[in-house]
Design a protein around this motif. Structure first.
Motif: not given
Length: 184
Positions: A16-34, A99-104
């Motif tokens: 898991d991770f929790s990292l800041p993104a270029t869109d101003g949000k913070t993402y975890s693995l669960e947030d990007v999981r498909g 990018f249509a995906f988070p860049y952390l």
């Protein structure tokens, strides 16, 4: 110096991770999981290997969404030694390439270490249960993009993961610039 990724450790669980993104949000693995799988990519802005394929990466990630594959890109390079990889430049890079995906941003490099990332680009393709199924290359591109009709190895592998839960047994390692680690 060019580095190659190791052979896929099938079933290895995604940290898991929790990292800041270029869109101003913070993402975890669960947030990007498909629903059917997740693609975690270690990239950066300055690497000639990444630059040669970034538009193909964006294309393939966009196409994989229809198969229930979530995706995220992470930059772990030391921005002091490589200012082109700074967070501000990451924002520009993501915008420039649509990018249509988070860049952390992995400022501490801890996420890259937990994933054992070695190069940019480094692709980790996980199944729906976050078990590793793909640790190969995007396609046959190197510092120059391959021919337009090159086999889409990453796309096909992740499509297979989405459909069957398993990645291909034969995988060609990704090659790219080494991660730019901070001085110890």
């Amino acid at each position: 110096m060019a580095e190659q990724t190791p052979i896929c450790d099938f079933g290895w669980q995604a940290p898991d991770f929790s990292l800041p993104a270029t869109d101003g949000k913070t993402y975890s693995l669960e947030d990007v999981r498909g629903e059917n799988g997740t693609l975690v990519m270690f990239i950066c802005n300055h690497c000639p290997y990444v630059k040669s394929v970034i538009d193909r990466i964006v294309r393939d990630v966009n196409d994989l969404k229809a198969h229930g594959i979530g995706a995220v890109a992470i930059c772990s390079n030391d921005a002091e030694s490589h200012p082109e990889d700074s967070f501000d430049n990451m924002k520009l890079f993501a915008q420039e390439h649509g990018f249509a995906f988070p860049y952390l941003r992995d400022e501490t490099q801890e996420v890259a270490k937990r994933y054992d990332a070695v190069c940019t680009p480094d692709f980790f393709g996980f199944d729906a249960d976050l078990g590793l199924q793909y640790r190969g290359r995007l396609d046959e591109s190197r510092k120059e993009a391959a021919a337009p009709d090159a086999k889409r190895e990453l796309f096909e592998a992740m499509k297979q993961v989405a459909e069957t839960g398993k990645g291909p047994r034969d995988q060609t390692p990704s090659m790219g610039c080494s991660i730019k680690w901070k001085a110890a």
